[in-house]
Design an enzyme around this catalytic site. Structure first.
Site, PDB file in Angstrom:
ATOM      1  N   LYS A 149       9.275 -16.507 -11.094  1.00 60.16           N
ATOM      2  CA  LYS A 149       8.494 -15.379 -11.598  1.00 60.16           C
ATOM      3  C   LYS A 149       7.297 -15.897 -12.420  1.00 60.16           C
ATOM      4  O   LYS A 149       7.483 -16.745 -13.305  1.00 60.16           O
ATOM      5  CB  LYS A 149       9.396 -14.495 -12.471  1.00 60.16           C
ATOM      6  N   ASN A 203       0.856  -1.200   0.000  1.00 63.51           N
ATOM      7  CA  ASN A 203       0.000   0.000   0.000  1.00 63.51           C
ATOM      8  C   ASN A 203       0.884   1.240   0.000  1.00 63.51           C
ATOM      9  O   ASN A 203       2.114   1.134  -0.025  1.00 63.51           O
ATOM     10  CB  ASN A 203      -0.947  -0.027   1.205  1.00 63.51           C
TER      11      ASN A 203
END
Ligand code: PMT
Length: 401
Positions: A286, A207
């Site tokens: 990934k 955030n």
């Protein structure tokens, strides 16, 4: 009356900087009494320090009747602050072990004045766990540290270990003189910043928290005399001087660090924006972009504040709420559910409030139903208002001496 500083100088190449430090302190109107270790005299002469401080310089414990008159006990008593700059790894280890085999270590052991230590050493020594343990122990005993800077060191290597900038050392000293020490002897645990919940080795959920609110609270608590542990998610801020920083990444790491220090804390202030959810699985490799749409399965992170509220003894527990709607109802419910002594609700719909900015707009909610609506102010001012309330809460709980 002029404030007296006992300046200890130990045997580091940075000892030459102590001459400039002495001169800066004298110019600011302090009385400076210098004590040098034998090793320090190899780097800078007592005559230099004597000339700059305009007082005799002390080296030996028993060198002459004149210096015995103000030997280690009276120097220890005379000090308003004892400052050791530079402090070598050897000196810090001796202090942590309680040794008093020269005038400077004896003075430090005898003094009741606040002590500031500015270490300087090679990066290997600084990072050595034995040194880190000594420093940590001294912090826990209430010694203030002005941590060394990073850069090129005298030994030719690069890293952390260079004596902090003299301005930083002088500010740490002036903070002690100007501070009201209402929180002296108290341990304040603060959380700050965001958490990062990994998706794969290169991606995470997080955030916009910058850490500014939590760092301002940590600084305010420290300046008012508390021992401060700051558990911080990743952010780009310098930790305030004298604060014990524990860097973490995930909500789970923040939970573990907070629980570790909860027992010794008198106050816990949870300004961190902890992620409420994390990916159920962290991909080992990934994730490839083969699909047009992908679904991430999320699970709840541990609710740290709820755990603290359920398990608190007599700690003052302060939570934050970042709300965008029904602020009053949500804040009251959170205060009760999490068993808090104070809830700081920032109204994210107000301009200049919440994430990233230097200001905030908050309302304080208390368990007895009272609220204090504060105007827009800097995060530092809000930190001051929160610490004022914490001090009142500690007093009500009759745990202030
Ligand atoms: O860092 P800045 O950029 O300065 O921004 C400051 C801030 C907006 C992040 C700060 O003022 C703030 O409001 N922090 C709390 C944000 C938040 O996560 O609010 P919340 O309503 O989701 O959580 C309520 C409380 O529970 C908070 O004290 C939080 O730390 C705590 N919590 C939340 C989730 C969780 N898993 N564990 C927790 O302890």
């Amino acid at each position: 009356m002029k404030k007296s500083i006992v300046l200890g100088i130990t045997g580091s190449i940075a000892a030459y900087k102590a001459a400039e430090l002495t001169s800066m302190l004298v110019k600011k109107g302090y009385e400076v009494y210098v004590i040098m270790t034998q090793a320090a005299t190899k780097f800078v002469t007592p005559l230099t320090l004597q000339t700059l401080s305009q007082h005799p310089v002390y080296v030996e414990m028993f060198d002459s009747p004149q210096s015995w008159e103000i030997g280690h006990i009276s120097l220890a008593q005379r000090a308003d602050v004892v400052l050791v700059a530079p402090a070598t790894a050897n000196f810090i280890a001796k202090l942590a072990a309680g040794l008093a085999d020269d005038l400077l270590s004896a003075t430090l052991l005898a003094t009741r004045a606040p002590v500031i230590i500015a270490p300087a050493m090679n990066v290997g020594m600084y990072e050595n766990p034995i040194f880190q343990k000594s420093m940590q122990f001294l912090k826990e005993q209430g010694y203030f540290f002005v941590e060394p800077d990073e850069g090129r060191l005298a030994c030719g290597t690069t890293g952390k270990g260079r004596l902090a900038e003299l301005d930083k050392i002088v500010s740490a000293l002036e903070e002690i003189f100007s501070a009201k020490h209402e929180l002296s002897g108290k341990h304040v645990l603060v959380t700050a910043g965001p958490t990062r919940e990994p998706i794969d080795p290169v991606r995470f959920l997080s955030n916009y928290s910058s850490g500014k609110m939590g760092y301002a609270i940590a600084q305010e608590a420290r300046e008012r005399g508390a021992r401060v542990t700051l558990v911080s998610g990743p952010c780009h801020l310098e930790p305030p001087a004298g604060v014990d920083l524990i860097p973490v990444e995930t909500a789970q790491e923040m939970f573990d660090a907070v629980i570790k220090h909860f027992d010794t804390a008198d106050v816990v202030i949870k300004a961190a924006a902890v992620a409420d959810f994390r990916p159920r699985q962290r991909a080992a490799e990934k994730i490839k972009k083969d699909e047009a749409v992908m679904t991430l399965e999320l699970e709840r992170t541990p609710d740290i504040l709820q755990h603290l509220g359920d398990n608190k003894r007599d700690q003052v527990l302060v939570g934050f709420a970042a709300e965008t709607e029904n602020i009053v109802e949500n804040a009251r419910a959170k205060l009760k559910r999490k068993n808090l002594d104070l809830l700081v609700a920032n109204d994210l719909t107000e301009e200049g409030a919440g994430f990233g900015v230097d200001t905030n707009v908050a309302t304080l909610f208390f368990p007895d139903g009272t609220t204090v609506k504060l105007p827009k102010m800097t995060k530092r001012e809000l930190a001051r208002a929160i610490i004022d309330q914490v001090i009142k809460l500690l007093t009500t709980k009759k745990r202030m001496v």
